[in-house]
Write a protein that holds these residues in place. Sequence first.
Motif, short mmCIF file in Angstrom:
data_model
loop_
_atom_site.label_atom_id
_atom_site.label_comp_id
_atom_site.label_asym_id
_atom_site.label_seq_id
_atom_site.Cartn_x
_atom_site.Cartn_y
_atom_site.Cartn_z
N CYS A 1 45.32 50.70 52.00
CA CYS A 1 45.99 49.47 52.46
C CYS A 1 45.01 48.35 52.76
O CYS A 1 45.34 47.41 53.49
CB CYS A 1 46.87 49.75 53.68
N TRP B 1 46.46 44.90 51.91
CA TRP B 1 47.85 44.68 52.29
C TRP B 1 47.96 43.56 53.31
O TRP B 1 47.01 43.30 54.05
CB TRP B 1 48.43 45.94 52.91
N ARG C 1 50.81 46.67 56.81
CA ARG C 1 49.88 47.79 56.98
C ARG C 1 50.02 48.43 58.36
O ARG C 1 50.04 49.65 58.48
CB ARG C 1 48.45 47.29 56.78
N ASN D 1 48.65 52.31 46.42
CA ASN D 1 49.56 51.38 47.09
C ASN D 1 51.01 51.71 46.76
O ASN D 1 51.88 51.75 47.64
CB ASN D 1 49.26 49.94 46.66
N VAL E 1 51.65 43.37 48.23
CA VAL E 1 50.99 44.63 47.89
C VAL E 1 50.82 44.71 46.38
O VAL E 1 51.78 44.59 45.63
CB VAL E 1 51.80 45.84 48.39
N GLY F 1 44.48 42.12 53.84
CA GLY F 1 45.73 41.87 53.16
C GLY F 1 45.86 40.43 52.71
O GLY F 1 45.01 39.59 52.88
#
Length: 1037
Positions: free
Chosen positions: A128, A131, A136, A228, A350, A604
Amino acid sequence: MAQHSNMGSAVSSPSSSLMTEPRRLRIGVDVGGTNTDGVILDPLRASEEDKGIAAWHKAPTTTNPSDGIRDTISTMLIAAHVSPADIASITIGTTQFVNAVVERDARRLSRVAIIRLSGPFSKHAPPCVDWPEDLRALILGYYALVKGGLEVDGNLISDINEAEIRAQCSEIRARGISSVVVNGIFSPIDTVEKQEERAASIIKNEIPGCDVVCSKEVANLGFLERENAAILNASILRFARKTIRSFQEPVRKLGLTCPVFITQNDGTILSGEMASRLPIRTFSSGPTNSMRGAAFLTQDQTQSWVVVDGDENDEPMMVVDIGGTTTDVGLLLPNGFPRQQAAYSELAGVRMNFSCPDIKSIGLGGGSIVRKGDRMTIGPDSVGHRLIKDSILFGGKILTATDCAVAINPSLKIGNPELVKGILTEEEIETFKSIIKSKLEKVIDTMKTSPEDLTVILVGGGAIIAPDKLEGASKVLKPQFSAVANAIGAAIARVSAVIDTVRSTESKTSQQVLDEISKEAIRKAIKAGAAPESVKIVEMDTLPLQYIANKSRFIVRAAGDFDLSRTDLITVSAAAEDFEFDGDADIPEVKSPIRLGNSITKGGSQQQPSIDDILTYRPDVRERVWYVSETDLTWISTGCYILGTGGGGSPYPHMILLRQLLRAGAVVRVVSPEDVADEDAVGCGCGAGSPTVAIEKLQGDEMMEAQNELYKICEKQATHMIALEIGGGNGLQGMSLGSSANMNIPCVDGDWMGRAYPTKWQTTPVVFNERSPIWSPIAIADGNGNVVIMPKAASDLQVERIMRVALSEMGSQVACADPPVSGAEMKRWVVEHTISQSWRIGRAVAKARLLNRVDNVAETIIEECGGHGAAKVLFKGKIVGVERTLKNGYVYGECIIEGSDVADTQRNVAKTNDFQGRRVKIPFKNENIAAIRIPKSEGDGDEKKDELEKQEDVLAIVPDLISVIDAQNGEAVGTPEYRYGLLVIVLGIAASDKWTGSERGVELGGPKAFGFNHLEFTPLGKFVKPASVIDEFDKSR
């Protein structure tokens, strides 16, 4: 169409033949967050005015989805006078799973633990890592890296350790996590060791009742992206099982004996059992169904809204599907299919690696909650299927977008308009309209690649909240049956099967292997329900693996129409008859996310910068030192891939690693070549190997391991680092190695190629030939405990040959540490300011996207590379052929591009007339070698395939740079990513005078170095030295 419990059903007048002759009919149902739509469709009548739609119905989605499905199907069967025996199949599409992710619904998302079978690799890119932070924190519960993983040739990185996995299970069990993902390096090709399956068996024994997802079942090659997808899949498994059983239950109760399918995101179908195990494949199926339904509804050229002023509308159209919870926007191409994303797709921030339509979703629908207050907000949260209970129109207390729409226009006749009369002031009405209009215009604008207006088609039950006019739309249209376009798309979904595998070509030709796999794919599609006579191979690709003898990756997809005569695909179990669904039952309460011992740093997808941010952004340059930020890194990464001329591998995994270092507090410094002292020592490090391996076996500590081993035998330590090649992933290695987390020395703004080349002797130090060899001593590390040190060599060519032999025995991916050169030598040999050039190219692409001028991105890149005297657009068109073969570890091949309009509208034809009706080919050896016009034979127009290329047909050739970029997003397209149908722009950029200024430079980097002895290098323009970021932005000036 009204959004209430008695929102009627419309029934087309069935022909007498329909009532007297049994027909194999198809039912399509779309279960949205707010409404459940349905159609009964006769495929044999699809060309008639009513499109073969015998009946359609729209009703609110209920807490128990089976109630809505049962009511929808039974209402249509009665209204159309259709017997259950006439129904061949029921296909259901749903947005419920994707809505759970988009809305970050903790009731429907489970926390997930990840066990990586990766040995020493991937430690710098934890699960993650890329993300959005909130998602996450909601899903990632724990992760561990344990022994395991395969090399690309099937050999072990290491075997799994059962005791190690059991110990991790104890930790997972203690945290109360019951969903686990197992992800192993090269697991999709693991048919012998079956490491993921063995690990899953251990986990199930240690944690009874838990769900275990093997990543190989979810997606294909691409370690992070596959992981993912597997994590999202695991997070929604429990909710998916309950939901799909609730879909199947009413079918049995209604006496239907046909199979029940679920639509997946490519417009084809999954069995209920498969969808229960892999609900991730239904992501984006709602928008896909909507767009396919829109294509179906617009295929009749006689419909007045398709024909404009007597002229057929062959331009693409934007489809805006407004449901109860989300609005999904995609581009419907003239061929009736949605525009596809590139190799990687993104959902809710994602990144994943299965192809699906290019859809943008926002939290706006008929059920969106409206909060007035000082600053009115609409969504992203929604009452969803509770609209008829919670909205004010139906006696509830929550103000929704539908309430507001009816308050503004009571003639919509939804609910009780008296309940919303006067609920908005005149000012609030204008604010509401402005917000809705702005949200829709913004997402439509985001999907455009050109500023010109285009037709917008509104579909979906929530379309009542949309205005009749939108900025950026030449017209706003709503076709007949548009309210149930999703259900129509579900009803017409096809059956497909895909095989993505690595096979040996030692005893068979690639074509023989491809034929075998094609037969397998066809059999798989027929088994899944396709009519044998309709199945065709719709996608086929062969990717030889670099530096790996007799191994290629094969991708084959077969698709066909559903076999209406099939009766062996019944998917409803007897137990379903007594099944009861409670949307909130058995969904565990989610505790606060646990912060792990493994550091989870902020990461992310961050908020998208505005155009003002890009125009006003200034890099941090102090005292002639550039301190690289995340924004800088993102732009540099984009530029590196474009300068990679098709090779060098994607910078993405290297960008993630370096971004992690920055977020952990590391400092990355870049200095100008002229600021390096003559007596300084400039070191170098790079990765070598197959791009296919690079996307699976993520970097561990091998880069620093190679450096440490090298400097045990080098007399002088490096004071600076430099990239071997700016092109591709190696363009970031100098900064990564030089960061304060590693060697803590500055990186020079330059490199030894100014591009990417396939061999180490194709570098400017070798061109200058002031001493030989340059590249010894050298250290090579594979990250798995193996190090090769070469203290001396006879020549740089021998260094290359020996390194390639070692590479093939060390997992086809290694880190190399090269000996330092003096500062004085560096200044004579370096291609200057190429990090600056990458930064400027990346900024130009980002700017073009935000201005929706991707159609003009090539011109903006040209300006950053010295203008039209130094770079030019060589060609624009569609890839229509790709051939690849492996020779001595290198992938040789040829890409054929046919001239066409690459814009999303037909308004730019005048700009591309030079390319219409023409073809070019781009031969490559890892990197692109040339762009060569393909002449036509006289008479039949066939290409002259057996003749050598002629000098007059050369548009550009090495050492000049030939880069291929995606016409839809401005990103580079690497040679492994060449595929049929991709719209591209071919750029030519003048090579550095370090190459073109001498006969030796042209000899080493020009056409003869690639076997094109019959062609000469002719410069496409005059090289312009890239402008230095340090010179422009130094605050001390």
